[in-house]
Design a protein around this motif. Structure first.
Motif, PDB file in Angstrom:
ATOM      1  N   ASP A 198       0.789  -1.090   0.155  1.00 31.73           N
ATOM      2  CA  ASP A 198      -0.306   0.257   0.158  1.00 31.73           C
ATOM      3  C   ASP A 198       1.043   0.773   0.196  1.00 31.73           C
ATOM      4  N   ARG A 199       1.664   0.872   0.521  1.00 29.73           N
ATOM      5  CA  ARG A 199       2.681   2.574   0.800  1.00 29.73           C
ATOM      6  C   ARG A 199       3.353   2.883  -0.597  1.00 29.73           C
ATOM      7  N   VAL A 200       4.186   1.641  -0.970  1.00 25.74           N
ATOM      8  CA  VAL A 200       4.470   2.305  -2.324  1.00 25.74           C
ATOM      9  C   VAL A 200       3.821   2.139  -3.654  1.00 25.74           C
ATOM     10  N   GLY A 201       2.052   1.808  -3.348  1.00 25.83           N
ATOM     11  CA  GLY A 201       0.987   2.500  -4.728  1.00 25.83           C
ATOM     12  C   GLY A 201       1.229   0.765  -5.538  1.00 25.83           C
ATOM     13  N   TRP A 202       1.623  -0.199  -5.338  1.00 23.61           N
ATOM     14  CA  TRP A 202       1.578  -1.871  -5.887  1.00 23.61           C
ATOM     15  C   TRP A 202       0.330  -2.541  -5.241  1.00 23.61           C
ATOM     16  N   SER A 203       0.426  -3.193  -6.344  1.00 19.65           N
ATOM     17  CA  SER A 203      -0.817  -4.177  -5.773  1.00 19.65           C
ATOM     18  C   SER A 203       0.428  -5.204  -4.825  1.00 19.65           C
ATOM     19  N   ARG A 204      -0.019  -6.423  -4.027  1.00 23.08           N
ATOM     20  CA  ARG A 204       0.801  -7.153  -2.811  1.00 23.08           C
ATOM     21  C   ARG A 204       1.519  -7.917  -4.230  1.00 23.08           C
ATOM     22  N   SER A 205       1.027  -8.912  -5.523  1.00 26.95           N
ATOM     23  CA  SER A 205       1.435  -9.337  -6.093  1.00 26.95           C
ATOM     24  C   SER A 205       2.493  -8.664  -6.569  1.00 26.95           C
ATOM     25  N   PHE A 211       9.915  -6.970  -5.581  1.00 24.51           N
ATOM     26  CA  PHE A 211      11.302  -6.870  -4.704  1.00 24.51           C
ATOM     27  C   PHE A 211      11.796  -8.729  -5.123  1.00 24.51           C
ATOM     28  N   ARG A 212      11.603  -9.724  -4.362  1.00 24.23           N
ATOM     29  CA  ARG A 212      11.938 -11.180  -4.617  1.00 24.23           C
ATOM     30  C   ARG A 212      12.798 -11.031  -6.064  1.00 24.23           C
ATOM     31  N   THR A 213      12.678 -10.685  -7.469  1.00 20.92           N
ATOM     32  CA  THR A 213      13.431  -9.685  -8.305  1.00 20.92           C
ATOM     33  C   THR A 213      14.291  -9.444  -8.114  1.00 20.92           C
ATOM     34  N   GLN A 214      14.661  -8.217  -7.796  1.00 24.10           N
ATOM     35  CA  GLN A 214      15.161  -7.430  -6.960  1.00 24.10           C
ATOM     36  C   GLN A 214      17.117  -7.014  -6.155  1.00 24.10           C
TER      37      GLN A 214
END
Length: 281
Positions: A198-205, A211-214
């Motif tokens: 929510d904080r970063v404005g993306w859907s959770r999925s 995040f996991r990729t980077q």
């Protein structure tokens, strides 16, 4: 010493005579480099080093040919480590069994620093890669230069110069991923994945996948590591709080939950881990 270098690596067996020291990088590297450490230990018996997860990527620079195998926490899955291995983020302990002189350095990199240096998302970092394998002849030359430098101060200064030249400022993490990483560490892992999305404005999925990729591991795993470090710092105080109080302060359900997480990250109980002699002090 900073937490990435000290208090997280324990040595079992004969330590022999030796020295270790740490240094902060040039301030211009502060977003990319957590710190440097150097050590020189000699011994005649096999030694086991138990290394808990850190909040960064470790570049281990070997000056001498060390006979070393990496073991799983339960003693299974042994394999020969490459010279000067690069160790990515993880949620379990590394256990090195090694024989001979341990002489070299460790560079702690942030995810941003590792990406800017290596040029690949951390999920693509090979599990058992060597420094020279990832960066080629210039890495081999740097290891040789460091090994032949006359003093530790000269080695730290040389690392500053090389990394300032090698880190590509145009290689950045996606801004929402960087923000989430910073928030997880600043709050000791007390934010939920849904709250971060929510904080970063993306859907959770989408957030979890990017995040996991980077970063190489999930945001939930990073939160667990951040809580563990918070608990470990409290446990290492000269007059530490009671374990139940530490569990409450750090967001664990109870003391058994703290103990389970500690075993997951170190392979042993808090009492056992803290009783082992320091490898890096």
């Amino acid at each position: 010493m900073d937490r990435w270098a000290g208090g997280l690596s324990r040595r079992e067996g004969e330590t022999g005579l030796g020295q270790s020291l740490a240094c902060r990088p040039d301030p211009r590297l502060s977003a990319h480099v957590l710190g440097y450490a150097g050590s020189h230990y000699s011994g005649t018996r096999t030694v086991v080093r138990r290394i808990a997860p850190i909040d960064g990527i470790k570049l281990i620079i070997d000056f001498e040919n060390l006979d070393r195998r990496m073991l799983a926490a339960n003693g299974a899955g042994a394999h020969r480590e490459p010279p000067s291995p690069v160790v990515g983020l993880r949620t379990g302990p590394l256990v090195f069994e090694q024989t001979g002189t341990d002489h070299g350095m460790v560079v702690g990199l942030t995810p941003l620093g590792a990406h800017a240096l290596l040029g690949l998302p951390l999920r693509e970092l090979p599990a058992y890669a060597g420094f020279a394998e990832l960066l080629g002849p210039r890495a081999a030359r740097l290891v040789d230069e460091l090994a032949h430098a006359p003093t530790w101060s000269a080695r730290f200064a040389l690392l500053d110069r090389r990394l300032l030249g090698w880190l590509d400022p145009d290689r950045r993490l996606a801004s929402p991923v960087q923000v989430a990483w910073d928030l997880l560490n600043a709050t000791h892992g007390r934010l939920t994945v849904a709250g971060l999305a929510d904080r970063v404005g993306w859907s959770r999925s989408h957030f979890e996948a990017r995040f996991r990729t980077q970063i190489g591991i999930t945001p939930k795993a990073v939160a667990r590591i951040a809580r563990f470090h918070h608990a470990l710092r409290l446990l290492c105080r000269p007059d530490p709080p009671r374990a139940a109080e530490i569990a409450s302060v750090c967001g664990y359900a109870d003391q058994p939950h703290l103990n389970r997480e500690f075993r997951a990250f170190t392979g042993c109980s808090p009492t056992r881990f803290l009783s082992l002699p320091d490898q890096e002090t």
